[in-house]
Design a protein around this motif. Structure first.
Motif, PDB file in Angstrom:
ATOM      1  N   THR A  14       1.062  -1.224   0.070  1.00  0.00           N
ATOM      2  CA  THR A  14      -0.033   0.038  -0.140  1.00  0.00           C
ATOM      3  C   THR A  14       0.855   1.338  -0.025  1.00  0.00           C
ATOM      4  OG1 THR A  14      -1.723  -1.095   1.363  1.00  0.00           O
ATOM      5  CG2 THR A  14      -1.735   1.320   1.242  1.00  0.00           C
ATOM      6  N   LEU A  15       0.478   2.172  -0.927  1.00  0.00           N
ATOM      7  CA  LEU A  15       1.415   3.339  -0.900  1.00  0.00           C
ATOM      8  C   LEU A  15       1.413   4.215   0.399  1.00  0.00           C
ATOM      9  CD1 LEU A  15       0.656   4.847  -4.572  1.00  0.00           C
ATOM     10  CD2 LEU A  15       2.975   4.306  -3.381  1.00  0.00           C
ATOM     11  N   PRO A  16       2.207   4.457   1.057  1.00  0.00           N
ATOM     12  CA  PRO A  16       2.181   5.285   2.252  1.00  0.00           C
ATOM     13  C   PRO A  16       1.595   6.649   2.058  1.00  0.00           C
ATOM     14  CG  PRO A  16       4.565   4.271   2.112  1.00  0.00           C
ATOM     15  CD  PRO A  16       3.790   4.072   0.760  1.00  0.00           C
ATOM     16  N   ALA A  17       1.041   7.155   2.937  1.00  0.00           N
ATOM     17  CA  ALA A  17       0.312   8.718   2.568  1.00  0.00           C
ATOM     18  C   ALA A  17       1.299   9.646   2.754  1.00  0.00           C
ATOM     19  CB  ALA A  17      -0.815   8.745   3.893  1.00  0.00           C
ATOM     20  N   ASP A  18       2.245   9.466   3.488  1.00  0.00           N
ATOM     21  CA  ASP A  18       3.236  10.700   3.614  1.00  0.00           C
ATOM     22  C   ASP A  18       4.398  10.554   2.631  1.00  0.00           C
ATOM     23  OD1 ASP A  18       4.280   8.526   4.773  1.00  0.00           O
ATOM     24  OD2 ASP A  18       4.774   9.464   6.796  1.00  0.00           O
ATOM     25  N   THR A  19       4.501   9.560   1.687  1.00  0.00           N
ATOM     26  CA  THR A  19       5.668   9.588   0.685  1.00  0.00           C
ATOM     27  C   THR A  19       5.349  10.333  -0.550  1.00  0.00           C
ATOM     28  OG1 THR A  19       6.253   7.356   1.210  1.00  0.00           O
ATOM     29  CG2 THR A  19       6.930   7.973  -0.763  1.00  0.00           C
ATOM     30  N   LEU A  20       6.127  11.349  -0.868  1.00  0.00           N
ATOM     31  CA  LEU A  20       5.732  12.053  -2.079  1.00  0.00           C
ATOM     32  C   LEU A  20       5.880  11.342  -3.294  1.00  0.00           C
ATOM     33  CD1 LEU A  20       7.191  15.568  -0.573  1.00  0.00           C
ATOM     34  CD2 LEU A  20       4.839  14.546  -0.431  1.00  0.00           C
ATOM     35  N   LEU A  21       5.037  11.649  -4.215  1.00  0.00           N
ATOM     36  CA  LEU A  21       5.115  11.091  -5.596  1.00  0.00           C
ATOM     37  C   LEU A  21       5.643  12.144  -6.670  1.00  0.00           C
ATOM     38  CD1 LEU A  21       1.903   8.720  -5.533  1.00  0.00           C
ATOM     39  CD2 LEU A  21       4.226   8.308  -4.570  1.00  0.00           C
ATOM     40  N   ALA A  22       6.216  11.932  -7.644  1.00  0.00           N
ATOM     41  CA  ALA A  22       7.018  12.502  -8.465  1.00  0.00           C
ATOM     42  C   ALA A  22       7.056  11.968  -9.842  1.00  0.00           C
ATOM     43  CB  ALA A  22       8.333  13.284  -8.062  1.00  0.00           C
ATOM     44  N   THR A  23       6.578  12.729 -10.799  1.00  0.00           N
ATOM     45  CA  THR A  23       6.699  12.327 -12.302  1.00  0.00           C
ATOM     46  C   THR A  23       7.585  13.324 -13.128  1.00  0.00           C
ATOM     47  OG1 THR A  23       4.827  13.429 -12.906  1.00  0.00           O
ATOM     48  CG2 THR A  23       4.457  11.240 -12.180  1.00  0.00           C
ATOM     49  N   ILE A  24       8.373  12.889 -14.146  1.00  0.00           N
ATOM     50  CA  ILE A  24       9.250  14.076 -14.897  1.00  0.00           C
ATOM     51  C   ILE A  24       8.281  14.443 -15.960  1.00  0.00           C
ATOM     52  CG2 ILE A  24      10.728  13.913 -16.813  1.00  0.00           C
ATOM     53  CD1 ILE A  24      12.333  11.973 -14.941  1.00  0.00           C
ATOM     54  N   GLY A  25       7.185  13.966 -16.624  1.00  0.00           N
ATOM     55  CA  GLY A  25       6.653  14.419 -17.368  1.00  0.00           C
ATOM     56  C   GLY A  25       5.089  14.452 -17.243  1.00  0.00           C
TER      57      GLY A  25
ATOM     58  N   GLU B  50       8.197  23.118 -16.500  1.00  0.00           N
ATOM     59  CA  GLU B  50       8.841  23.196 -17.655  1.00  0.00           C
ATOM     60  C   GLU B  50       9.934  22.184 -17.840  1.00  0.00           C
ATOM     61  OE1 GLU B  50       9.863  27.528 -18.302  1.00  0.00           O
ATOM     62  OE2 GLU B  50      11.399  27.026 -16.965  1.00  0.00           O
ATOM     63  N   ASN B  51      10.317  22.039 -19.032  1.00  0.00           N
ATOM     64  CA  ASN B  51      11.614  21.261 -19.123  1.00  0.00           C
ATOM     65  C   ASN B  51      11.487  19.773 -18.627  1.00  0.00           C
ATOM     66  OD1 ASN B  51      13.206  23.031 -20.524  1.00  0.00           O
ATOM     67  ND2 ASN B  51      13.993  23.696 -18.493  1.00  0.00           N
ATOM     68  N   PHE B  52      10.389  19.190 -19.558  1.00  0.00           N
ATOM     69  CA  PHE B  52      10.100  17.592 -18.651  1.00  0.00           C
ATOM     70  C   PHE B  52      10.847  16.512 -18.832  1.00  0.00           C
ATOM     71  CE2 PHE B  52       6.421  20.666 -19.859  1.00  0.00           C
ATOM     72  CZ  PHE B  52       5.730  20.588 -18.796  1.00  0.00           C
ATOM     73  N   ASN B  53      11.794  16.839 -18.412  1.00  0.00           N
ATOM     74  CA  ASN B  53      13.005  15.685 -18.289  1.00  0.00           C
ATOM     75  C   ASN B  53      13.915  15.735 -16.625  1.00  0.00           C
ATOM     76  OD1 ASN B  53      14.766  17.921 -18.219  1.00  0.00           O
ATOM     77  ND2 ASN B  53      14.733  18.136 -20.581  1.00  0.00           N
TER      78      ASN B  53
ATOM     79  N   ASP C 142      16.459  16.818 -15.874  1.00  0.00           N
ATOM     80  CA  ASP C 142      16.876  18.137 -15.553  1.00  0.00           C
ATOM     81  C   ASP C 142      15.612  19.035 -14.934  1.00  0.00           C
ATOM     82  OD1 ASP C 142      19.813  17.930 -15.783  1.00  0.00           O
ATOM     83  OD2 ASP C 142      19.394  18.083 -17.753  1.00  0.00           O
ATOM     84  N   GLY C 143      14.314  18.901 -15.489  1.00  0.00           N
ATOM     85  CA  GLY C 143      13.392  19.521 -15.059  1.00  0.00           C
ATOM     86  C   GLY C 143      13.019  19.527 -13.787  1.00  0.00           C
ATOM     87  N   LEU C 144      12.961  18.039 -13.497  1.00  0.00           N
ATOM     88  CA  LEU C 144      12.747  17.608 -12.321  1.00  0.00           C
ATOM     89  C   LEU C 144      13.665  18.056 -10.983  1.00  0.00           C
ATOM     90  CD1 LEU C 144      10.824  15.879 -10.497  1.00  0.00           C
ATOM     91  CD2 LEU C 144      12.144  13.732 -10.879  1.00  0.00           C
ATOM     92  N   LEU C 145      14.915  17.936 -11.693  1.00  0.00           N
ATOM     93  CA  LEU C 145      16.031  18.299 -10.590  1.00  0.00           C
ATOM     94  C   LEU C 145      15.827  19.660 -10.192  1.00  0.00           C
ATOM     95  CD1 LEU C 145      18.927  16.126 -12.063  1.00  0.00           C
ATOM     96  CD2 LEU C 145      17.868  16.011  -9.670  1.00  0.00           C
ATOM     97  N   ALA C 146      15.187  20.531 -11.042  1.00  0.00           N
ATOM     98  CA  ALA C 146      15.263  21.968 -10.742  1.00  0.00           C
ATOM     99  C   ALA C 146      14.091  22.293  -9.888  1.00  0.00           C
ATOM    100  CB  ALA C 146      14.987  22.804 -12.148  1.00  0.00           C
TER     101      ALA C 146
END
Length: 254
Positions: free
Chosen positions: A79-90, A111-114, A116-120
């Protein structure tokens, strides 16, 4: 007026919407998948990761396939923990995640859906001592993991799917190239481009290298040049069907 033919190299199950979009504006879509996607078998380490998801501060989904196959594995095993943050690149990945989970990801580049965009994004700046799980396919670049580790994060991988080169009948490809019928080829990854070159019959490789490419990021420009492509190389602003279609029209391939 002769229809302009756009060659799509996406996996077959992900090409339907773009194919329909191209035909809706009067073009012809030639589907020639250079990648096939299969679920990956979970390793013992992966199973332990899934049983201890609450140790992770972030889960990053690297692609739409990572969302689709990764979430299925997560939901089947934990089960996905409620307090874990979910991230996508695009945005495509974000859309699929929202459809599957009923909630939007917590972190998506504006912007910059790659990578580097996520890292920013602000969320990825102060990650010292944070635990991060990256869900991806086999292989892939190490840039995201390496950069997060340089910022002090502890990063693990979970391989949710495999990218393989499909077996394909190249008769139509050969005919399209012989007749100079392809206006542009849509390429969405370096692996897809590599496979296309390997799958193309030798007698039409020279013609292939003269076909314009529409790429989904600037990194692919160097890969295409190194592979010998000598025609126009254009980059769509992102990998969504809408952005690809707009770019094809902007450069008058449709």
């Amino acid at each position: 007026m002769t229809k302009k033919t756009i060659m799509i190299t996406r996996p077959a199950h992900q090409a339907g919407a773009l194919t329909q979009a191209i035909t809706s504006v009067g073009g012809e879509a030639f589907l020639f998948p250079t990648l096939a996607i299969l679920p990956a078998e979970l390793t013992t380490e992966n199973k332990e990761q899934l049983q201890n998801l609450n140790q992770y501060d972030f889960i990053i989904f690297i692609s739409p396939n990572a969302v689709e196959y990764g979430l299925k594995q997560l939901q089947a095993n934990t089960t996905l923990p409620a307090d874990t943050l979910l991230a996508t690149i695009g945005q495509g990945s974000a859309k699929i995640l929202t459809e599957m989970l009923g909630k939007q990801p917590d972190v998506v580049p504006k912007e910059n859906f790659n990578s580097d965009g996520l890292l920013a994004t602000q969320a990825m700046q102060n990650v010292a001592n944070k635990r991060i799980l990256i869900i991806r396919g086999n292989g892939g670049r190490e840039h995201l993991k390496n950069t997060l580790e340089q910022r002090g994060a502890r990063v693990d991988y979970l391989t949710a799917y495999q990218r393989i080169k499909p077996a394909s009948d190249t008769t139509d490809l050969e005919q399209y190239l012989q007749n100079n019928q392809i206006a542009a080829i849509v390429i969405t990854s370096g692996t897809s481009l590599k496979n296309l070159l390997e799958m193309t019959p030798a007698n039409v490789t020279a013609k292939l290298l003269n076909v314009p490419l529409l790429l989904i990021n600037k990194r692919l420009i160097n890969i295409a040049k190194e592979a010998g492509f000598s025609s126009d190389l254009h980059v769509a602003p992102e990998a969504s069907d809408e952005a690809i279609l707009d770019s094809l029209k902007e450069h008058q391939y449709l």
